[in-house]
Design an enzyme around this catalytic site. Structure first.
Site, PDB file in Angstrom:
ATOM      1  N   TRP A 241       5.088  15.185  -2.467  1.00  0.00           N
ATOM      2  CA  TRP A 241       4.796  14.785  -1.087  1.00  0.00           C
ATOM      3  C   TRP A 241       4.174  15.986  -0.374  1.00  0.00           C
ATOM      4  CZ3 TRP A 241       7.275  11.572  -4.049  1.00  0.00           C
ATOM      5  CH2 TRP A 241       7.298  10.221  -3.733  1.00  0.00           C
TER       6      TRP A 241
ATOM      7  N   ARG B 281       6.016  -3.165   8.461  1.00  0.00           N
ATOM      8  CA  ARG B 281       7.433  -3.063   8.801  1.00  0.00           C
ATOM      9  C   ARG B 281       7.653  -1.946   9.829  1.00  0.00           C
ATOM     10  NH1 ARG B 281       8.666  -1.079   2.813  1.00  0.00           N
ATOM     11  NH2 ARG B 281       8.407   1.166   3.084  1.00  0.00           N
TER      12      ARG B 281
ATOM     13  N   GLU C 150       3.820  -2.433  -2.700  1.00  0.00           N
ATOM     14  CA  GLU C 150       4.620  -1.205  -2.761  1.00  0.00           C
ATOM     15  C   GLU C 150       5.350  -1.073  -4.098  1.00  0.00           C
ATOM     16  OE1 GLU C 150       7.785  -1.153   0.133  1.00  0.00           O
ATOM     17  OE2 GLU C 150       7.931   1.032   0.020  1.00  0.00           O
TER      18      GLU C 150
ATOM     19  N   GLU D 266       7.901   1.027  10.010  1.00  0.00           N
ATOM     20  CA  GLU D 266       7.703   2.342   9.397  1.00  0.00           C
ATOM     21  C   GLU D 266       6.317   2.863   9.758  1.00  0.00           C
ATOM     22  OE1 GLU D 266       9.316   2.598   5.560  1.00  0.00           O
ATOM     23  OE2 GLU D 266       8.820   4.705   5.337  1.00  0.00           O
TER      24      GLU D 266
END
Ligand code: RAM
Length: 758
Positions: free
Chosen positions: A426, A365, A637, A367
């Site tokens: 993250w 996509r 995902e 991204e």
């Protein structure tokens, strides 16, 4: 102290730059096309120069990089086998160049060098906040060819004012949109280039693992969908492109669209690609059989839709080719359960597709970014499957240079989200990957290099804490955890700050571990004190008097247990609460990105390997085998990317090739097969072999290539008898724990290199 680390980081950067200059002494000038806009479509630019070699060279080396992506040819032959060069780094701080031995491509007399440069990451439109010119407005090229003749003389040919440029057949190329090639157009309007002064300070030799071609696939099915679309199925969700052969009249336009899945009616489905057009367009020159493939784009797909193809579609004319970073395979895993073998296959294909120069969240996509959370959760699995040392050495160097002055790590690296970062789980990529790289490769130097970044990250969390509680900022939390389809209150939502506190502790623990290895005793003491304070604050804020956690979710218990947040006498009970929770969900996991990687490890550690197997083998949503039942060939995902009734999850975020949940691969290697390293003798110098039979598996066979040689484990568990063979490589020792057939009792053997039967 902090200043010292900033200084160390600066020195490290300098050493990279210095290193860059030992490889080549640059004399070349950066060149740019005279028409720097390259027209509204921003066609790729073709640069050329003819030069004269006095003799046939006995050696010739080409050093080359660009602003954009390049492909070079010498006398009509492709230079090297790499794609997406010079690779993607924090271009404003680091830009790789490549070095090629081109001796065999040169001859005496005139030689022509042609280099095509496309927009790529440098100035193309990519990323989910679509924008162009992120790193610069102009395509540019820098190359230097150094030749040696038999008589000992040398010559250097470089990019300079004498080069020319023109546009040619590649009319458009973009990471997300695709590529348009008009074979009727050949570069003709050659004009002189201009030179530009960018200097050489940012240049460094290739540090990572360049992308090359790998497996090819032929269509397994030619489909006409209910809507009438002509679709080819390659049988595997892969990343790369399709080579197309065609014959037709000049101007015939073939369009190839890409999709990962068909919808429930069997139609071509591209909504989940969002704004990514993911289309290759080929316009025929009309001179017999023509072969097309893109250069500066890639697609994540299993299916293509073919429009405008002249004549009948013959599957032989279509070949899908997978492109990914050229990592050496290191691990194999196989067992008696075919569904688990498919899971292993899907994990490996998720890795191939998303290890395209940088670790990306997804390849299809709009991204395709180096999401830090995804990379850290998958790191250990990745390192079982492939040698990722170079791949992550490069990317972690980009993590280091993209760290903000306040210590935050951006959400994505290279950072195209303009510095937004600092999310728990993250940003902890800063500590988790370096420490795990140390465990896998045993390389202290790498750990030392990353140490300042690790420490600065702790500094960020400390600065944003009150009374040792890190309760500020925006966090993704346990991303994509279970949400009940009927919103009946069973959603597994874990408080984001509760999670943040766990990662604050974990990262601090990893800094302590690193400080011990690196002999930084002062830091050990200092961070140990901090860690005690962080855990005390956690217990005060998030643990009830009876030992329950504020968020009564699997992820809350998993993180608390994995990171030793609770006093020892409370852990067994917390593990019991975790198991109770799993039972309440009828033996289903409910964890998202942050809880999932540790879930089965925690269960094993506290004696519930049987429950871990139940989760692993759970065929209904949410669980690893559900997508496999639905025909997945890569890891999804979301646990429910395609629902049981065949409809899709939200098209806004529904990738069918996202490696994060593939993190279970680590448990498969480490616990089912039982291959691990001793943290005190990392890099598999001292090997821990401890398989855990279960899940009705009758055998498991796994291998792992360490730097010392291959570890092999094969166990059988049939008719009430467990047997096992183990290979321990040269120059290592191993502790082999042999279970009985229930996995409840072990006998332990300390051994040297050799082959063992139990
Ligand atoms: C999504 C990405 C990635 C995740 C972030 C938070 O857009 O695909 O997987 O880390 O969001």
């Amino acid at each position: 102290m902090r200043k010292l680390y900033v200084l160390l980081a600066a020195l490290f950067l300098k050493s990279i730059t210095a290193h860059a200059q030992t490889g080549v002494k640059w004399q070349a000038k950066w060149i740019e096309p005279a028409d720097t806009t390259n027209g509204p479509e921003r066609a790729a630019q073709y640069f050329r120069k003819t030069f004269k070699a006095d003799q046939k060279p006995v050696s010739a080396t080409l050093y080359i990089t660009c602003h954009g992506l390049y492909e070079a040819q010498l006398n009509g032959k492709r230079v090297g086998d790499a794609y997406f060069t010079p690779g993607w780094t924090e271009y404003k701080k680091r830009l790789q160049y490549q070095q090629y031995d081109v001796t065999s491509l040169l001859t005496q007399g005139n030689n022509t060098i042609n280099v095509t440069v496309g927009d790529g990451w440098y100035r193309g439109n990519f990323g989910f906040n679509a924008a162009r010119d992120r790193y610069g407005k102009h395509l540019g090229l820098l190359c230097q060819l150094e030749v040696k003749y038999k008589n000992g003389k040398t010559a250097i040919f470089t990019t300079d004012n004498d080069w020319q440029s023109a546009s040619g057949p590649i009319r458009m190329s973009e990471i997300n949109a695709g590529e348009t090639i008009d074979a009727r157009v050949q570069p003709t309007n050659w004009s002189a280039v201009t030179t530009a002064n960018y200097g050489y300070d940012l240049l460094l030799p290739t540090q990572g693992t360049l992308v090359t071609r790998h497996e090819t696939f032929k269509p397994i099915k030619v489909i006409t969908t209910p809507k009438g679309e002509k679709v080819l199925d390659f049988g595997q969700n892969l990343v790369g492109w399709v080579i197309v052969k065609a014959r037709g009249t000049a101007g015939t336009k073939i369009s190839i669209k890409h999709a990962e899945v068909l919808d429930k009616d069997g139609n071509f489905y591209t909504e989940n690609l969002r704004a990514a057009k993911a289309t290759a367009t080929y316009i025929l020159a009309g001179n017999g059989e023509e072969t097309f493939e893109p250069h500066f784009t890639y697609f994540g797909f299993r299916y293509i839709q073919v429009d405008g193809y002249p004549g009948a579609i013959n599957p032989d004319d279509f070949t899908a080719v997978a492109l990914y970073s050229n990592m050496a395979p290191t691990g194999t895993f196989e067992c008696s359960n075919p569904m688990i073998n498919q899971l292993q296959h899907n994990i490996q294909w998720g890795q191939k597709g998303n290890f395209l120069d940088v670790p990306t969240d997804c390849p299809q996509r709009d991204e395709r970014l180096g999401w830090t959370g995804d990379a850290q959760v998958f790191f250990r699995t990745a390192a079982y499957n492939y040698d990722v040392k170079r791949f992550f050495t490069k990317w972690m160097a980009d993590v280091a240079v993209s760290q903000r002055a306040d210590g935050a790590i951006p959400h994505v690296v290279p950072d195209i989200l303009n510095g937004s970062g600092g999310s728990a789980g993250w940003a902890d990529v800063a500590t988790i990957i370096p420490w795990n790289m140390y465990l896998v490769y045993g390389d202290k130097a790498l750990l030392a290099t990353q140490y300042p970044t690790m420490v600065n990250w702790i500094g960020f969390m400390t600065k944003n804490s009150t009374n040792n509680l890190w309760n500020k900022g925006n966090h993704y939390g346990d991303w994509l955890s279970y949400h009940s389809p009927n919103d009946d209150g069973s959603d597994a939502i874990t408080d984001k700050y509760e999670i943040a506190q766990c990662f604050y502790a974990y990262s601090t623990q990893l800094v302590i571990n690193a400080a011990k290895v690196l002999g930084k005793t002062e830091d050990v003491a200092r961070y140990q004190q901090l860690l005690n304070d962080i855990k005390a604050a956690y217990n005060k804020e998030y643990v009830t008097g009876g030992g329950r956690l504020m968020s009564n979710t699997q992820t809350a218990y998993v993180l608390a247990l994995q990171f030793d947040m609770l006093p020892e006498d409370r852990r067994a009970q917390a593990a019991k609460y975790l198991v109770d929770n799993i039972k309440r969900y009828n033996n289903h996991l409910t964890t998202g990105f942050l809880g999932t990687p540790y879930l089965c490890h925690v269960l094993t550690r506290f004696g519930y390997t049987d429950v871990a197997y139940q989760l692993l083998l759970q065929p209904t949503y949410p669980g690893w085998l559900y997508p496999i039942k639905m025909g997945a060939t890569t890891v999804w995902e979301r646990w429910d990317g395609i629902k049981a009734d065949g409809t899709f999850q939200s098209s806004r975020m529904n990738s069918f090739n996202h490696y994060a949940y593939g993190a279970i691969g680590d448990w498969m290697y480490r616990t089912i097969a039982g291959i691990d390293t001793d943290p005190d003798q990392p890099g598999y110098k001292h090997i821990i072999i401890k398989p855990h039979p279960g899940g009705d598996m009758t055998y498991c066979k796994a291998s792992f290539k360490t730097q010392h040689g291959d570890i092999k484990v094969e166990w059988h568990n049939e008719n009430g008898k467990f047997s096992m063979s183990v290979t321990v490589p040269e120059n290592t020792t191993a502790t082999i724990s042999v279970p009985d057939n229930t996995g409840a009792n072990y006998t332990v053997h300390e051994v040297k290199a050799g082959q063992y039967q139990y």
